[in-house]
Design a protein around this motif. Structure first.
Motif, short mmCIF file in Angstrom:
data_model
loop_
_atom_site.label_atom_id
_atom_site.label_comp_id
_atom_site.label_asym_id
_atom_site.label_seq_id
_atom_site.Cartn_x
_atom_site.Cartn_y
_atom_site.Cartn_z
N TYR A 43 0.60 -1.21 0.09
CA TYR A 43 -0.30 -0.15 0.14
C TYR A 43 1.07 0.96 0.14
CZ TYR A 43 -4.65 -2.25 1.06
OH TYR A 43 -5.47 -3.33 0.62
N CYS A 44 0.44 2.27 -0.42
CA CYS A 44 0.79 3.48 -0.40
C CYS A 44 0.98 4.28 1.37
CB CYS A 44 0.26 4.33 -1.32
SG CYS A 44 0.91 6.12 -1.19
N HIS A 46 0.89 6.93 1.37
CA HIS A 46 -0.37 8.27 2.05
C HIS A 46 -1.97 8.02 1.36
CE1 HIS A 46 -3.29 11.68 -1.17
NE2 HIS A 46 -2.08 12.12 0.04
N GLU A 47 -2.42 7.44 1.30
CA GLU A 47 -3.66 6.64 1.39
C GLU A 47 -3.72 5.93 0.98
OE1 GLU A 47 -7.24 8.90 -0.47
OE2 GLU A 47 -6.35 10.68 0.76
N GLU A 48 -4.92 4.96 1.54
CA GLU A 48 -4.57 2.93 1.21
C GLU A 48 -4.81 2.72 -0.15
OE1 GLU A 48 -7.14 1.65 4.71
OE2 GLU A 48 -6.12 2.92 5.91
N GLN A 49 -3.81 2.69 -1.13
CA GLN A 49 -4.64 2.05 -2.47
C GLN A 49 -2.84 1.82 -2.57
OE1 GLN A 49 -6.32 3.51 -4.42
NE2 GLN A 49 -5.07 1.90 -6.02
N LEU A 65 -2.96 6.35 -7.67
CA LEU A 65 -4.72 7.09 -7.49
C LEU A 65 -4.70 8.39 -7.69
CD1 LEU A 65 -7.69 7.45 -5.85
CD2 LEU A 65 -6.50 6.62 -3.64
N HIS A 66 -3.34 9.06 -6.82
CA HIS A 66 -2.66 10.27 -6.74
C HIS A 66 -1.65 11.03 -7.64
CE1 HIS A 66 -5.26 10.54 -2.93
NE2 HIS A 66 -6.12 10.72 -4.03
N PRO A 81 2.36 14.09 -4.06
CA PRO A 81 1.52 14.17 -2.02
C PRO A 81 2.24 13.27 -1.27
CG PRO A 81 -0.11 12.74 -3.61
CD PRO A 81 1.28 12.93 -4.09
N MET B 1 2.22 -4.29 5.67
CA MET B 1 0.46 -3.80 6.19
C MET B 1 -0.37 -4.62 5.50
SD MET B 1 -1.16 -0.22 4.34
CE MET B 1 -0.50 0.90 5.14
N PHE B 6 -10.24 -0.90 0.41
CA PHE B 6 -10.85 0.96 -0.06
C PHE B 6 -10.89 1.09 -1.11
CE2 PHE B 6 -8.45 4.74 -1.47
CZ PHE B 6 -9.22 5.85 -0.01
N HIS B 85 -0.70 16.33 -11.39
CA HIS B 85 -0.63 14.72 -11.65
C HIS B 85 0.57 14.25 -12.03
CE1 HIS B 85 -5.17 13.47 -10.98
NE2 HIS B 85 -5.59 14.47 -11.30
N ARG B 114 -1.21 20.67 -5.20
CA ARG B 114 -1.61 19.07 -5.71
C ARG B 114 -2.08 18.56 -4.96
NH1 ARG B 114 4.29 18.03 -7.65
NH2 ARG B 114 3.51 17.78 -9.67
N TYR B 115 -2.08 18.57 -3.82
CA TYR B 115 -2.24 18.38 -1.72
C TYR B 115 -3.81 17.70 -2.66
CZ TYR B 115 2.14 17.33 -0.15
OH TYR B 115 2.92 16.48 0.24
N THR B 118 -6.09 15.74 -4.72
CA THR B 118 -5.95 14.29 -4.25
C THR B 118 -7.27 14.24 -3.56
OG1 THR B 118 -5.36 14.76 -2.29
CG2 THR B 118 -3.26 14.27 -3.65
N PRO B 272 -6.68 7.72 -13.33
CA PRO B 272 -5.73 9.56 -13.39
C PRO B 272 -4.61 9.34 -13.72
CG PRO B 272 -6.66 8.50 -11.41
CD PRO B 272 -6.94 7.43 -12.33
#
Lengths: 108, 336
Positions: A43-44, A46-49, A65-66, A81, B1, B6, B85, B114-115, B118, B272
Motif C-alpha cells: 500500500y501507498c 499516502h492513502e490506502e491505495q 490514485l494520486h 503527495p 500492511m 479501500f 498529477h 497538488r495536495y 488528491t 488518473p
C-alpha cells in the motif's frame, strides 16, 4: 531470522512492471526495474491505495490514485503527495525464481 | 500492511475493468507529446496575441483579448492540472517547471493545488470531503459567481493569504502534511510578491502587462470555467461510481486541444494515471462500459444554464440532452 518466500518466476514480471504478492496477512509489491528486482509494502503511504496498478518508470513506482512516487530501491518518497517512505524488503533471485526475504519472529 | 479493502472513487469503485497490459500501455509516459503541445500552444499565443496588438486602441481589443485570453487561460488550467498529477511529461524536472509557471498564471500555489486535488480524486463529488465540490444543487447565482471567475479569484487569493499568514484551514490540515506548510507559506509569499510586482509595474506605465496578461487572464477565465463547471454539475453527489458523479462530453478538435482532452473527464477520474495524450485512446478502450458522452461544450453549457435558471425560477429542472442525476430533476415549485 529471515525466510525466503517464493513469489514467482522472473519472467512473470515484465521489466518496468509490478506484481502484487499476498502472503499470510500481509500484502507486498514486487518490482522488476532496469536495475533488478525489488519489493515493498503493497500500500501507498499516502492513502490506502494498493500500488499493484501503479506504473513503474525506471526505478520509480507511481501510485495509481494520486501519482505519488517512490524509489523502489530504497522506498524513498520522491514527490508530493507522498512524504512517508515506503518500507522495502530484500529480494533474491535463484534459478530464475524471485524470492522475498521476510523477517521471522524468533522462536522462544 | 494488512490486506484491506479501500474504496477511493475510481475504476474499481465504479465497476470498470481494463486489461493490465492495455492500461500499462496507455500509462506510458513521454516528453514528446507535451513538448509538441507546448510548441503549438506558444504558436497559438503568438498569433492570438498579435491580434491583441493589432486591436490596441480600438474597441476590438476586448474581443481580441477574449480570444487570446481563452488560448492562454484554458491550457493554463489544463496544464496546471495535468502537471499536478505529474503525468504531462516523463521528465520530472520538465513536469515541475511547467507546473510552477502554470500555477503562477492560474493563481494557485502549486503544492496546495497538488495536495487538495488528491481529495477530489479520493472522494469525487462527496459532500464535505471533496474540496472542489460546489454548492449542490446549483442555482443561477452560484453559476454566475462560478463562471464569472469572481468566486475562483476570491478563493485563490484567500488561500494565498491564508498560506502566507500561516492560517491553515481544516481542509488544508486534512490533506497537507504539517511539515510541508513552511514550503507552502514561502511559495505563497513569492506568488503574492509576483502579483504585487505586476500591479506596481502596470501602475508605473507597463500597460502591456494589462493588455497581454491581466485582462486576457480575467476574460479567458470565464471560458475556462465553462469547461470546468460541466465536469460534475447535475451529476450525483456521494456516489462511489464515477459514472454517476462525473460527465464526459463530446468536443471539437479546438476545444480538445485547449482542454488537453479533459472532456474525457469520466475516463480521467477512472484512471488518473493516464496522461492527457492517451485519454482519447482510453476512451476508445472503455466506451462499451461507459455512458454516451454528453453533447459538445456549447450545447452542454447551454443545457446546464437552462437547468440552473429554471431551478432558480422554481420551474421544472429536467434536462433534455445531458445526463442528470434523478434527484436533480424536479417538477418545479418553490425556488431554492
Amino acid at each position: 531470522m529471515t525466510k525466503e518466500v517464493y513469489v514467482c518466476e522472473t519472467a512473470d514480471i515484465d521489466e518496468e512492471d509490478v506484481k502484487r504478492f499476498d502472503y499470510e496477512d500481509q500484502t507486498y509489491c514486487v518490482y522488476h526495474t532496469p536495475d533488478g528486482f525489488f519489493a515493498s509494502d503493497g500500500y501507498c503511504t499516502h492513502e490506502e491505495q494498493h500500488l499493484e496498478d501503479g506504473i513503474v518508470i525506471d526505478n520509480v513506482i507511481e501510485c495509481p490514485l494520486h501519482q505519488g512516487r517512490f524509489d523502489v530501491r530504497s522506498g524513498k518518497a520522491l514527490s508530493a503527495p507522498v512524504c512517508v517512505d515506503l518500507k522495502t524488503y530484500p529480494v533474491v533471485i535463484k534459478d530464475g525464481r524471485v524470492y522475498l526475504c521476510l523477517e521471522t519472529e524468533p522462536v522462544t | 500492511m494488512t490486506v484491506e479493502t479501500f474504496a477511493a472513487t475510481g475504476a474499481a469503485s465504479s465497476g470498470i475493468t481494463l486489461e493490465r497490459k492495455t492500461l500499462k500501455a496507455l500509462c506510458r509516459r513521454s516528453d514528446l507529446p507535451g513538448l509538441i503541445y507546448l510548441g503549438k500552444w506558444a504558436l497559438a499565443l503568438v498569433i492570438s496575441g498579435y491580434g491583441v496588438y493589432l486591436a490596441l486602441g480600438t474597441t476590438w481589443v476586448w474581443l481580441a483579448a477574449l480570444i487570446y485570453g481563452t488560448v492562454l487561460s484554458v491550457p493554463v488550467y489544463a496544464m496546471s492540472h495535468e502537471t499536478a498529477h505529474g503525468t504531462a511529461f516523463r521528465s520530472r524536472w520538465l513536469n515541475e517547471t511547467v507546473m510552477w509557471i502554470c500555477a503562477l498564471l492560474y493563481l494557485e500555489e502549486p503544492l496546495h493545488r497538488r495536495y487538495t486535488h488528491t481529495n477530489h480524486h479520493t472522494y469525487t463529488w462527496h459532500v464535505g470531503k471533496d474540496s472542489q465540490i460546489s454548492d449542490i444543487p446549483m442555482t443561477f447565482p452560484i453559476w454566475l459567481d462560478e463562471v464569472s471567475g469572481f468566486g475562483l479569484i476570491r478563493s485563490h487569493f484567500r488561500i494565498l493569504t491564508q498560506l502566507a499568514a500561516a492560517r491553515y484551514t481544516e481542509t488544508m490540515k486534512s490533506v497537507i502534511p504539517a511539515d510541508e506548510f513552511p514550503r507552502l507559506r514561502r511559495n505563497a509569499w513569492c506568488f503574492l510578491g509576483f502579483y504585487v510586482a505586476i500591479g506596481v509595474a502596470i501602475g508605473l506605465g507597463a500597460t502591456w502587462l494589462w493588455w497581454f496578461l491581466v485582462l486576457p487572464t480575467l476574460l479567458g477565465r470565464t471560458v475556462m470555467l465553462l469547461f470546468t463547471v460541466i465536469q460534475h454539475v447535475e451529476m450525483a453527489e456521494n456516489s462511489p461510481s464515477i459514472l454517476n458523479s462525473t460527465r464526459s462530453c463530446k468536443s471539437s478538435p479546438i476545444a480538445s486541444f485547449l482542454y488537453l482532452n479533459m472532456e474525457n473527464h469520466v475516463e480521467h477520474h477512472l484512471y488518473p494515471q493516464v496522461p492527457f495524450f492517451a485519454l482519447p485512446a482510453l476512451h476508445r478502450e472503455l466506451k462499451d462500459q461507459l455512458p454516451t458522452p454528453d453533447p459538445g461544450f456549447w450545447r452542454t453549457n447551454i443545457e446546464v444554464l437552462s437547468v440552473v435558471m429554471r431551478r432558480s425560477l422554481g420551474r421544472g429542472t429536467k434536462a433534455r440532452t445531458i445526463r442528470q442525476a434523478p434527484h436533480m430533476i424536479t417538477d418545479g415549485g418553490t425556488a431554492p
